[in-house]
Design an enzyme around this catalytic site. Structure first.
Site, PDB file in Angstrom:
ATOM      1  N   GLU A 497       0.961  -1.301   0.050  1.00  0.00           N
ATOM      2  CA  GLU A 497      -0.145   0.226  -0.046  1.00  0.00           C
ATOM      3  C   GLU A 497       0.972   1.342  -0.102  1.00  0.00           C
ATOM      4  O   GLU A 497       1.808   1.103   0.961  1.00  0.00           O
ATOM      5  CB  GLU A 497      -1.052   0.051   1.298  1.00  0.00           C
ATOM      6  CG  GLU A 497      -1.703  -1.244   1.339  1.00  0.00           C
ATOM      7  CD  GLU A 497      -2.202  -1.746   2.845  1.00  0.00           C
ATOM      8  OE1 GLU A 497      -2.122  -0.908   3.545  1.00  0.00           O
ATOM      9  OE2 GLU A 497      -2.525  -2.914   2.712  1.00  0.00           O
ATOM     10  N   GLU A 528      -4.108  -7.050   2.984  1.00  0.00           N
ATOM     11  CA  GLU A 528      -2.974  -7.453   3.396  1.00  0.00           C
ATOM     12  C   GLU A 528      -2.671  -9.000   3.225  1.00  0.00           C
ATOM     13  O   GLU A 528      -1.776  -9.347   3.022  1.00  0.00           O
ATOM     14  CB  GLU A 528      -2.746  -7.324   4.908  1.00  0.00           C
ATOM     15  CG  GLU A 528      -2.536  -5.875   5.405  1.00  0.00           C
ATOM     16  CD  GLU A 528      -3.480  -4.881   5.411  1.00  0.00           C
ATOM     17  OE1 GLU A 528      -4.635  -5.200   5.237  1.00  0.00           O
ATOM     18  OE2 GLU A 528      -3.198  -3.518   5.419  1.00  0.00           O
ATOM     19  N   GLN A 550       2.032  -2.093   5.899  1.00  0.00           N
ATOM     20  CA  GLN A 550       2.297  -0.938   5.952  1.00  0.00           C
ATOM     21  C   GLN A 550       2.853  -0.471   7.399  1.00  0.00           C
ATOM     22  O   GLN A 550       3.608   0.371   7.730  1.00  0.00           O
ATOM     23  CB  GLN A 550       1.236   0.143   5.762  1.00  0.00           C
ATOM     24  CG  GLN A 550       1.500   1.477   5.513  1.00  0.00           C
ATOM     25  CD  GLN A 550       0.343   2.296   4.529  1.00  0.00           C
ATOM     26  OE1 GLN A 550      -0.821   2.491   5.115  1.00  0.00           O
ATOM     27  NE2 GLN A 550       0.629   2.751   3.378  1.00  0.00           N
ATOM     28  N   ASP A 553       1.121  -3.095  13.139  1.00  0.00           N
ATOM     29  CA  ASP A 553      -0.127  -3.471  13.618  1.00  0.00           C
ATOM     30  C   ASP A 553      -1.181  -4.117  12.803  1.00  0.00           C
ATOM     31  O   ASP A 553      -2.042  -5.035  13.092  1.00  0.00           O
ATOM     32  CB  ASP A 553      -0.865  -2.089  13.971  1.00  0.00           C
ATOM     33  CG  ASP A 553       0.110  -1.224  14.902  1.00  0.00           C
ATOM     34  OD1 ASP A 553      -0.442  -1.250  16.167  1.00  0.00           O
ATOM     35  OD2 ASP A 553       0.994  -0.695  14.611  1.00  0.00           O
ATOM     36  N   TYR A 554      -0.725  -4.023  11.307  1.00  0.00           N
ATOM     37  CA  TYR A 554      -1.864  -4.528  10.485  1.00  0.00           C
ATOM     38  C   TYR A 554      -1.364  -6.040   9.883  1.00  0.00           C
ATOM     39  O   TYR A 554      -1.718  -6.532   8.805  1.00  0.00           O
ATOM     40  CB  TYR A 554      -1.966  -3.617   9.164  1.00  0.00           C
ATOM     41  CG  TYR A 554      -2.419  -2.296   9.735  1.00  0.00           C
ATOM     42  CD1 TYR A 554      -3.599  -2.227  10.702  1.00  0.00           C
ATOM     43  CD2 TYR A 554      -1.974  -0.879   9.491  1.00  0.00           C
ATOM     44  CE1 TYR A 554      -3.756  -1.022  11.167  1.00  0.00           C
ATOM     45  CE2 TYR A 554      -1.995   0.119  10.205  1.00  0.00           C
ATOM     46  CZ  TYR A 554      -3.101  -0.006  11.061  1.00  0.00           C
ATOM     47  OH  TYR A 554      -3.610   1.149  11.572  1.00  0.00           O
ATOM     48  N   HIS A 595      -0.578   2.334  15.785  1.00  0.00           N
ATOM     49  CA  HIS A 595       0.694   2.851  15.241  1.00  0.00           C
ATOM     50  C   HIS A 595       1.674   2.818  16.175  1.00  0.00           C
ATOM     51  O   HIS A 595       2.748   3.312  16.106  1.00  0.00           O
ATOM     52  CB  HIS A 595       0.348   4.112  14.474  1.00  0.00           C
ATOM     53  CG  HIS A 595      -0.600   4.236  13.506  1.00  0.00           C
ATOM     54  ND1 HIS A 595      -2.035   4.434  13.796  1.00  0.00           N
ATOM     55  CD2 HIS A 595      -0.525   4.018  12.164  1.00  0.00           C
ATOM     56  CE1 HIS A 595      -2.636   4.505  12.756  1.00  0.00           C
ATOM     57  NE2 HIS A 595      -1.900   4.317  11.711  1.00  0.00           N
TER      58      HIS A 595
END
Ligand SMILES: Cc1ncc(C[n+]2csc(CCOP(=O)(O)OP(=O)(O)O)c2C)c(N)n1
Ligand SMILES: [Mg+2]
Length: 806
Positions: A497, A528, A550, A553-554, A595
């Site tokens: 991304e 993802e 990115q 956390d993701y 984040h």
């Protein structure tokens, strides 16, 4: 080598005589019928206790003949556990190998797909050799290793298809002759109707439509997912109906969508031929919804479908059994007589029965010598200890002994004879130790490829600097590293991304898309799971993907794909497939609940089989990338989110110096206490150490740099030998990665031996950090926290010198 004679053949009506046509159809019927027999016998083997579980492809045979006809050398399959007929029809599996896997036979070559590690009907083909070198994948029918999580095959499927696009469109890749012929390869996916309810299915369908890649997805629709009918699974109970919006039209790119009945052999052959031509020639994704399929024996050996299917449904299934329908069609259209078909069926039954028996006997025969050896060895000890004779006798009389029974007897005899040292006992011990090596190979080996391109083999090259070396932002170190590597190796691609046009959210790739083109530095949608799958598929086909998440956390959105598929690949195939994906992400402290994640214990738990790099700055990150780009094993690199704008000195050899994996570094030498930390926390520890030195406390700071592997040179325990005190600092939850580090240092490296006081951990709080600097200060370890914790440990050791603070 697959036996060509047994495989299905393409039907080209314009060139075939009736007799040729007839023999192809009869051969197909034979394959389908043999497959059905394998399902019936397979189920019986489980129900009589010879295998532990079975799931079979009965009821899905006929469409798989058609799919196999369209499948060419160089093509790829990413499917699920119903595809045995396809495997038989393409030569990917023999019936005997199918049974060897059902019995979990770990003997070399018996189950060529997983070395006896996977459940039945989990196929794979050999992409790489023992030393990790690639085979010529254009010459074989490729099957990426199946996994049990239903829908899990979809993410990888996107990557397998995407590779063809890169091979066709990027002429710089033409030299990779072993991987593609002009991107002509189709990636075939299969999925059950119910599993199309999974998020990853929809994500993959959308991604392939956007990417316009040669992906051909077949949906085997039997109206059920175990006991749950379509009514609870799919809107309108019809997946191709709801996907109609994906259909391409003269003005818009999209899919070609086909719907065909699963028992209609001629229609299936026609649809597959047409669909796969479009897919292969035009690189348009196609979806083939195969309806009206059945499950003659129910879902699996775990239960019977009479519990949840109505009488009407069951009799409908009998009438629509695809093999019965094909049989009737052959009779009606005078392709074969009743006698000819009966002959095929009779021979097929004998053939399958024999293959099953051979597989079972080979499985038992692989254990029998071990059984006899242990009986004899224990018998020898029993001369001195008669009570052991019973163990030997019980083992001797165990019919069809499993290996675990042999070893349980040996270990019991070893336990009971402890303290009676005799030559016979020593013989048993020697045998046992020698077998441990073989069993490691059978059951535990190949977590990593460990081939000639393993990261361990990459030469260590120190960074070099001269008087002209500039101080630059950390992100520029990465940018220069990527730039040099992309110039060096055309196989490298990066995507994620915001990674293409703007060069990622922190500009590590800034300017590189303009230089290397959109095919190599590419923006993706927010997806993802399939970004990871895109990486896996590309890497399985010889490319070197950097697949970006990115923010750390993701990673959770993609953890299923990484854990189930990528991390397990080498182990579950016993090293016959590899996918050297480099997952790039950024994490640790920055701002707010989503984040500033550092969920390292989640990663350590889920991703064994990958390497985990936690560089403290961008120079170390670049060195790790330089190692990984030259190696062939998958890794996750977590850059420090708060480090992109900190100044670092740019090495002269930024694209070539390497940081070896597993090499811990002593950042500062000290004598009073060892503090181990990694990533962003290290700067906190370093700042704390300065103040602690003013308090007359000398801190030794160690950065393990990678957590998988962890400190292979025992730097940590050597430090403990000097300081006798240990503190682990990180940003994970209490008892998270810090507990892992304690296990490594105290248990594996035997650090407990050197301790003079209680080892401690200083982690973040159990919750995620609130937004704002104060949220960070009160949630993650601060400089003050480190100082107080270290000081407290020194106070415990010497209260007179270090009086209590509070
Ligand atoms: C992610 C995941 N969830 C649940 C399961 C358990 N499970 C195994 S098969 C199955 C049903 C699948 O149905 P479908 O996709 O229609 O395939 P079919 O078996 O009917 O061919 C389920 C729920 C699983 N293996 N993986
Ligand atoms: Mg189903």
């Amino acid at each position: 080598m697959p036996n060509e004679k047994l495989m299905t053949k393409t039907i080209d009506a314009s060139e075939l005589s009736f007799n040729d046509f007839k023999s192809i159809v009869i051969n197909d019927y034979k394959i389908a019928f043999e497959s059905r027999q394998a399902s019936i016998l397979g189920r019986r083997e489980v129900l009589t206790g010879k295998a532990k579980f079975g799931i079979f492809g009965d009821g899905k045979e006929v469409p798989q003949l058609a799919m196999a006809k369209a499948f060419k050398n160089g093509d790829w399959r990413s499917g699920y556990y119903r595809d045995q007929t396809f495997a038989f029809a393409t030569g990917i599996s023999t019936i005997k190998e199918f049974f060897a896997q059902l019995y979990a036979n770990p003997t070399e070559g018996a189950d060529p797909f997983s070395g006896g590690r996977q459940m039945n009907c989990h196929f794979a083909t050999k992409s790489v050799n023992e030393d990790g070198s690639w085979n010529d994948l254009t010459q074989i029918k490729n099957c990426s290793s199946d996994i049990s999580p239903t829908g899990g095959q979809m993410a990888r499927l996107v990557g397998l298809a995407y590779a063809s696009k890169l091979f066709r469109q990027n002429k710089e890749l033409d030299y990779l002759k072993h991987f593609s012929v002009n991107g002509n390869e189709v990636a075939f996916g299969t999925i059950g109707n119910a599993s199309t309810s999974e998020g990853v299915f929809f994500e993959a369908i959308n991604a392939a439509g956007v990417l316009q890649i040669p992906m051909a997805i077949s949906i085997w629709d039997d109206n059920y997912g175990i006991s749950v009918p379509a009514k609870y699974q799919t809107t309108k109970e019809d997946i191709s109906e709801v996907l109609k919006g994906f259909q391409r039209n003269p003005d818009q790119l999209g899919y070609e969508i086909y719907k065909v009945k699963g028992w209609d052999y001629p229609a299936l052959c026609e649809v597959y031929e047409k669909a796969i031509n479009v897919c292969r020639e035009e690189h348009v994704p196609v979806l083939i919804h195969v309806t009206e399929l059945t499950q003659p024996q129910g879902h699996s050996t775990s239960g019977s479908h009479e519990r949840y299917k109505s009488k009407d449904r069951l009799s409908w299934e009998t009438e629509h059994d695809c093999i019965q329908k094909m049989r009737s069609w052959m009779l009606d259209s005078a392709i074969a007589t009743e006698e000819e078909i009966a002959e095929v069926e009779k021979n097929a039954k004998v053939f399958v029965r024999n293959a099953q028996k051979e597989a079972w006997n080979e499985f038992l025969d692989s254990i029998k010598p071990e059984q006899k050896q242990v009986v004899d060895l224990i018998g020898g000890i029993a001369k001195h200890q008669p009570e052991l004779a019973k163990i030997a006798a019980t083992l001797a009389s165990t019919a069809d002994a499993q290996r675990r029974e042999v070893f349980a007897a040996a270990r019991k005899a070893i336990r009971l004879s402890a303290g009676f040292i005799t030559p016979e006992r020593n013989e048993l011990l020697a045998w046992y130790k020698q077998q441990a090596h073989l069993n490691y190979n059978r059951y535990n080996s190949k977590l990593h490829t460990n081939g000639k391109e393993s990261p361990d083999t990459i030469a260590v090259v120190e960074p070099t600097y001269d008087d002209q070396s500039k101080m630059v932002d950390g992100r520029e170190v990465l940018n220069a590293c990527f730039n040099e590597n992309f110039a060096r190796d055309p196989r490298l691609v990066a995507f994620g991304e915001d990674l293409g046009n703007i060069g990622d959210v922190n500009q590590g790739f800034a300017g590189l898309q303009a230089k290397y083109g959109e095919l190599r530095i590419t923006d993706t949608g927010i997806r993802e799971m399939t970004i990871m799958g895109q990486g896996i598929g590309l890497a399985m086909r010889g490319l070197k993907p950097i697949a970006e998440i990115q923010y750390l956390d993701y990673l959770i959105f993609a953890l299923n794909v990484l854990s189930d598929d990528l991390a397990s690949l080498s182990y579950r195939t016993k090293g016959i497939q590899k996918a050297p994906v480099i997952v790039r992400t950024r994490g640790h402290r920055l701002e707010g609940i989503w984040h500033s994640g550092s969920p390292i214990c989640m990663i350590l738990g889920a991703l064994r089989g990958m390497h985990l790099c936690v560089p403290r700055n961008m120079t170390q990150a670049a060195g790790m990338y330089n190692t990984l780009f030259r190696a062939d094993e998958p890794a996750l690199v977590i850059e420090c989110l708060n480090g992109y704008r900190l100044k670092e000195r740019l090495p002269d050899n930024v694209g070539d110096f390497t940081v070896p994996l597993g090499k811990a570094e002593v950042l500062e030498e000290g004598t009073d206490i060892t503090v181990i930390s990694y990533g962003s926390s290290l700067r906190i520890v370093q700042e704390a150490a300065e103040e602690l030195s003013l308090m007359d406390i000398s801190v030794e700071i160690i950065d393990p740099q990678t957590l998988l592997p962890f400190d292979t040179e025992q730097v940590c325990v050597n430090s403990l030998a000097k300081t006798s005190r240990l503190l682990v600092v990180d940003e994970d939850v209490p008892g998270g990665a810090s507990a892992y580090i304690l296990q490594k240092v105290l248990e594996e490296q035997k650090g407990y031996f050197h301790l003079d006081g209680q080892p401690k951990t200083l982690s973040a709080k159990a919750h995620r950090p609130p937004f704002g600097s104060d949220g960070d200060y009160f949630s993650k370890p601060s400089v003050d926290d480190v100082i107080e914790t270290v000081y407290g440990m020194m106070h415990d050791a010497n209260p007179a010198k270090y009086p209590s603070l509070f």
